[in-house]
Design an enzyme around this catalytic site. Structure first.
Site, PDB file in Angstrom:
ATOM      1  CB  SER A   1       7.021   7.938   7.113  1.00 37.09           C
ATOM      2  OG  SER A   1       7.591   8.735   6.154  1.00 37.09           O
TER       3      SER A   1
ATOM      4  CG  HIS B   1      12.597   8.152   6.743  1.00 36.13           C
ATOM      5  ND1 HIS B   1      12.505   9.140   7.696  1.00 36.13           N
ATOM      6  CD2 HIS B   1      11.400   8.135   6.118  1.00 36.13           C
ATOM      7  CE1 HIS B   1      11.300   9.665   7.658  1.00 36.13           C
ATOM      8  NE2 HIS B   1      10.614   9.080   6.714  1.00 36.13           N
TER       9      HIS B   1
ATOM     10  CD  GLU C   1      15.162   9.846  10.741  1.00 40.89           C
ATOM     11  OE1 GLU C   1      15.142  10.320  11.883  1.00 40.89           O
ATOM     12  OE2 GLU C   1      14.126   9.507  10.135  1.00 40.89           O
TER      13      GLU C   1
ATOM     14  CG  ASN D   1       8.860  12.131  10.586  1.00 38.20           C
ATOM     15  OD1 ASN D   1       9.208  13.272  10.292  1.00 38.20           O
ATOM     16  ND2 ASN D   1       8.630  11.206   9.693  1.00 38.20           N
TER      17      ASN D   1
HETATM   18  P1  NAI Z   1       2.862   8.777  -3.293  1.00 35.85           P
HETATM   19  O1  NAI Z   1       1.469   8.349  -3.092  1.00 35.85           O
HETATM   20  O2  NAI Z   1       3.132  10.162  -3.751  1.00 35.85           O
HETATM   21  O3  NAI Z   1       3.551   7.812  -4.339  1.00 35.85           O
HETATM   22  C1  NAI Z   1       3.468   6.424  -4.296  1.00 35.85           C
HETATM   23  C2  NAI Z   1       3.656   5.896  -5.716  1.00 35.85           C
HETATM   24  O4  NAI Z   1       3.841   4.498  -5.650  1.00 35.85           O
HETATM   25  C3  NAI Z   1       2.453   6.147  -6.609  1.00 35.85           C
HETATM   26  O5  NAI Z   1       2.876   6.804  -7.795  1.00 35.85           O
HETATM   27  C4  NAI Z   1       1.939   4.744  -6.911  1.00 35.85           C
HETATM   28  O6  NAI Z   1       1.422   4.626  -8.213  1.00 35.85           O
HETATM   29  C5  NAI Z   1       3.182   3.923  -6.735  1.00 35.85           C
HETATM   30  N1  NAI Z   1       2.926   2.524  -6.448  1.00 35.85           N
HETATM   31  C6  NAI Z   1       2.068   2.005  -5.537  1.00 35.85           C
HETATM   32  N2  NAI Z   1       2.144   0.671  -5.550  1.00 35.85           N
HETATM   33  C7  NAI Z   1       3.050   0.321  -6.474  1.00 35.85           C
HETATM   34  C8  NAI Z   1       3.577  -0.911  -6.934  1.00 35.85           C
HETATM   35  N3  NAI Z   1       3.182  -2.062  -6.424  1.00 35.85           N
HETATM   36  N4  NAI Z   1       4.520  -0.876  -7.894  1.00 35.85           N
HETATM   37  C9  NAI Z   1       4.938   0.271  -8.408  1.00 35.85           C
HETATM   38  N5  NAI Z   1       4.488   1.462  -8.000  1.00 35.85           N
HETATM   39  C10 NAI Z   1       3.550   1.494  -7.056  1.00 35.85           C
HETATM   40  O7  NAI Z   1       3.610   8.456  -1.933  1.00 35.85           O
HETATM   41  P2  NAI Z   1       4.859   9.188  -1.255  1.00 35.85           P
HETATM   42  O8  NAI Z   1       4.418  10.344  -0.459  1.00 35.85           O
HETATM   43  O9  NAI Z   1       5.908   9.385  -2.283  1.00 35.85           O
HETATM   44  O10 NAI Z   1       5.345   8.094  -0.214  1.00 35.85           O
HETATM   45  C11 NAI Z   1       6.000   6.920  -0.619  1.00 35.85           C
HETATM   46  C12 NAI Z   1       6.678   6.283   0.580  1.00 35.85           C
HETATM   47  O11 NAI Z   1       7.600   7.208   1.120  1.00 35.85           O
HETATM   48  C13 NAI Z   1       5.770   5.905   1.715  1.00 35.85           C
HETATM   49  O12 NAI Z   1       6.238   4.720   2.282  1.00 35.85           O
HETATM   50  C14 NAI Z   1       5.900   7.063   2.696  1.00 35.85           C
HETATM   51  O13 NAI Z   1       5.699   6.663   4.026  1.00 35.85           O
HETATM   52  C15 NAI Z   1       7.345   7.435   2.496  1.00 35.85           C
HETATM   53  N6  NAI Z   1       7.685   8.823   2.832  1.00 35.85           N
HETATM   54  C16 NAI Z   1       6.890   9.859   2.454  1.00 35.85           C
HETATM   55  C17 NAI Z   1       7.265  11.170   2.760  1.00 35.85           C
HETATM   56  C18 NAI Z   1       6.435  12.331   2.300  1.00 35.85           C
HETATM   57  O14 NAI Z   1       6.687  13.451   2.768  1.00 35.85           O
HETATM   58  N7  NAI Z   1       5.483  12.153   1.407  1.00 35.85           N
HETATM   59  C19 NAI Z   1       8.503  11.460   3.498  1.00 35.85           C
HETATM   60  C20 NAI Z   1       9.306  10.294   3.765  1.00 35.85           C
HETATM   61  C21 NAI Z   1       8.880   9.043   3.462  1.00 35.85           C
END
Ligand code: NAI
Length: 649
Positions: free
Chosen positions: A408, A429, A441, A479
């Site tokens: 994001s 995205h 996006e 955003n």
């Molecule tokens: P989250 O914290 O819920 O999930 C991240 C997951 O990645 C965790 O389960 C973690 O264990 C795993 N992880 C971390 N490092 C790892 C690795 N090296 N190998 C395998 N798994 C690994 O995060 P979330 O909210 O799902 O965000 C993920 C991405 O999506 C970020 O880049 C965020 O900016 C983007 N994003 C988030 C949104 C939201 O509303 N939460 C919306 C759009 C994009």
């Protein structure tokens, strides 16, 4: 004829096949209907044993009226003429002395369903693409070619209104179960089944007595219930069409020509004009998926958190095989559970749920990378973590595979520095919640490989989302426009207006959710971080700082601006502000300044204009489309820039 092929078989049955010239789907343009009238003229002379109407397109039966023609309705006369054209013709079809049958394979929507309803029999072909619906309401109009008359007679008024007021569709089996289709058969027997049914002399299924009463003397009961239901979701000043549909059915037998005042008002409403525009904007977004032949079958998602887990489930639901990677199985398990719930909700049949679930493969070792056509990274928002991952990933990728990040807020330019082929990385995205948000996006960093960007768009279409190409800048489009809007809303709270009054002002404007409730849903910590990045160094609102300090982070902690302990925002009272900020001057339900909505939406529109000027999104139309499909910005306004143009602000 140009659009219809007519064959008379050995049994004196006439097969009329609609294969609209020069188009991949059938729509009922003025020309197509003129030819259909000529066909009925001919058949009047020759008196066939029966008439079967079918489609010559693989894409489906008939998608509806020709929406392009709606854009030319610049006078009341033209609007009335358009309605009369189909209403009169389908009444004539319904009255012919010989039996008629619509053989429906694939989509049968709007005017297409109205034509099928005017036939004596409707035979549905059971395959995944077959769906029935009257989605006119989504264009701000009503099914004026007999749908409001015949659908309630066929399936009962409550079920019919439900379809007409929501625009939702039925598959072949449900159409049969509800009595819309007389039968539902597999494709291999459809021709024989159609022939047999049209000659059967079988009487139409009669509606049960109660349904006939509800469609007659007791109409008012259904109408009152429907009005209440509609009022819960839409305001008549924003969306007049659903209210008109109920009235036209209840008071005029579904004949809009009998209520010219209603007809003129709806057909020429700015809502209808804007929604038709939004329809074409949506088509434009879809067209970005057609610039490449790229086709994905296998997807690999890394990070099974909020986003990755839901992205993986969504791709499975749309037919892909998906491997889902995280650091250990425990972290993947919650995503599998959510996926199962999604499949159960959407697919219903246990066998199909099972098949879908089998296509979702937990993959801690990352073995799926080597087979994937698309690899989506959705791990923690941390540059070092992403770098380490990309380094390990790149050597394993298939040639031509799309490598995407869901980031994001990090710059793709910074993320790709560790790649041997940095031009390969694109942003895909998604928005939260993935299953509900139609927009994705597709982010191109400076110097990105255009073929990869086009392939990413094609993939996004393949999973039935709308791709919006954007340049890599902080917040992209969606955003970036939300940030100043949410900031303005919180500043209003700082100024003493209650969160509930702020939200109510924006709901009245036509937003699907108030901005303060949105902040609570996104999480106050995330809003604070996003604000720092996107608000050009403005100081954060006091109310936000105070709540974050108290760890009242919104929905996820049960308390933010509102009390979420029941799972829903409790908007009564001052909520989380008690003891944190002084009592608001304008309380819940109190009257906010009359121009509050306009002043809150202004920074959003200003930012949208700026992003167009900066080339982050290619033009004003696409910006309107992105903001509508990415934020839910009141679609009846036509989007932020269209709204500004119309309001002259
Ligand atoms: P989250 O914290 O819920 O999930 C991240 C997951 O990645 C965790 O389960 C973690 O264990 C795993 N992880 C971390 N490092 C790892 C690795 N090296 N190998 C395998 N798994 C690994 O995060 P979330 O909210 O799902 O965000 C993920 C991405 O999506 C970020 O880049 C965020 O900016 C983007 N994003 C988030 C949104 C939201 O509303 N939460 C919306 C759009 C994009």
């Amino acid at each position: 004829m140009k659009h219809w092929q007519i064959e008379r078989d050995a049994n004196a049955l006439v097969w009329a096949t609609l294969d609209r010239a020069g188009e991949s789907t059938n729509a009922l343009s003025a020309e197509v209907l003129v030819e259909f009238r000529e066909l009925l003229d001919q058949l009047e002379q020759s008196q066939p044993k029966g008439l079967i109407i079918r489609s010559g397109k693989t894409a489906g039966f008939i998608a509806g009226a020709d929406i392009q023609e709606f854009t030319q309705l610049d006078s009341a006369e033209k609007g009335r003429a358009l309605i009369a054209r189909g209403w009169d013709l389908f009444n004539r079809l319904a009255a012919v002395p010989y039996p008629t049958l619509a053989l429906v394979r694939g989509h049968c929507l709007g005017g297409g369903l109205e034509l099928a309803l005017a036939c004596r029999y409707l035979l549905a072909v059971d395959e995944p693409g077959t769906k029935f619906g009257l989605p006119e309401v989504m264009l701000g109009i009503f099914p004026g070619w007999g749908g409001m008359l015949r659908l309630p007679r066929r399936i009962g008024p409550a079920a019919a209104l439900d379809l007409m007021l929501t625009g939702k569709t039925l598959d072949a089996k449900r159409a049969k179960r509800m009595g819309l289709a007389d039968d539902c058969v597999p494709p291999r027997v459809m021709t024989a089944a159609a022939r047999q049914l049209v000659l059967s002399g079988q009487p139409r299924r009669k509606l049960p007595l109660l349904q006939r009463l509800l469609n007659g003397p007791l109409k008012f009961i259904v109408a009152n219930g429907a009005r209440k239901q509609v009022a819960r979701k839409t305001r008549p000043e924003h969306y007049p069409a659903p209210y008109a549909i109920i009235d036209l059915w209840a008071k005029h037998q579904g004949n809009a020509l009998a209520a010219p005042e209603v007809l003129d008002r709806i057909i020429n409403s700015s809502t209808a004009r804007n929604l038709v525009r939004v329809f074409f904007l949506q088509e434009r977004l879809k067209s970005f998926g057609k610039e490449s032949d790229f086709k994905a079958q296998r997807v690999h998602v890394i990070g099974a958190g909020t986003m990755g887990g839901d992205i993986a489930a969504w791709c499975v639901l749309r037919g892909m095989t998906v491997s889902l990677q995280d650091q250990d199985l425990e972290r993947i398990a919650p995503a599998l559970k959510r996926a199962h719930a999604l499949f159960t909700r959407r697919l219903r049949e246990p066998l199909r749920v099972r098949e879908a679930f089998d296509r979702l493969i937990p993959d801690v070792s990352g073995a799926g990378v080597a087979h994937a056509d698309v690899v989506i990274e959705a791990i923690f928002e941390n540059v070092e973590a992403k770098h380490a991952l990309f380094r390990a990933l790149e050597p394993q990728l298939k040639p031509g595979a799309v490598l995407a990040s869901n980031t994001s807020s990090l710059r793709l330019e910074d993320l790709r520095t560790v790649l041997k082929q940095p031009e390969r990385l694109v942003g895909i995205h998604f928005f939260n919640p993935v299953a509900l948000m139609p927009l994705v996006e597709v982010v191109a960093a400076e110097g990105a490989d255009p073929a990869m960007v086009q392939a990413a768009c094609a993939f996004v279409r393949q999973i039935d989302k709308l791709p919006l190409p954007v340049k890599s800048t902080p917040g992209f489009l969606v955003n970036a426009v939300l940030a100043p809007y949410m900031l303005a809303a919180m500043r209003a709270v700082d100024s003493g207006i209650s969160p509930a009054a702020v939200d109510e002002a924006m709901l009245a404007f036509g937003m699907p959710m108030g901005p303060i409730e949105l902040v609570d849903t996104v999480g106050l910590d995330i809003a604070l971080a996003a604000g720092k990045q996107l608000a050009d160094g403005a100081t954060p609102p006091q109310c936000l700082l105070a709540l974050v300090e108290k760890k009242q982070l919104g929905k996820k902690t049960g308390q933010g601006f509102y009390d979420w302990s029941s799972g829903k925002a409790q908007k009564v009272g001052a909520g989380g502000l008690v003891g944190v900020l002084p009592a608001p001057k304008v309380g819940a339900g109190g009257t906010a300044p009359a121009d509050l909505a306009a002043s809150l939406v202004k920074p959003l529109i200003d930012r949208t204009e700026k992003l167009v000027a900066d080339g982050v999104v290619a033009d004003a139309e696409l910006a309107d489309a992105g903001v509508i499909f990415g934020t839910g910005f009141a679609p009846f306004t036509g989007g932020p820039l269209k709204y500004r143009e119309a309001a002259g602000r």
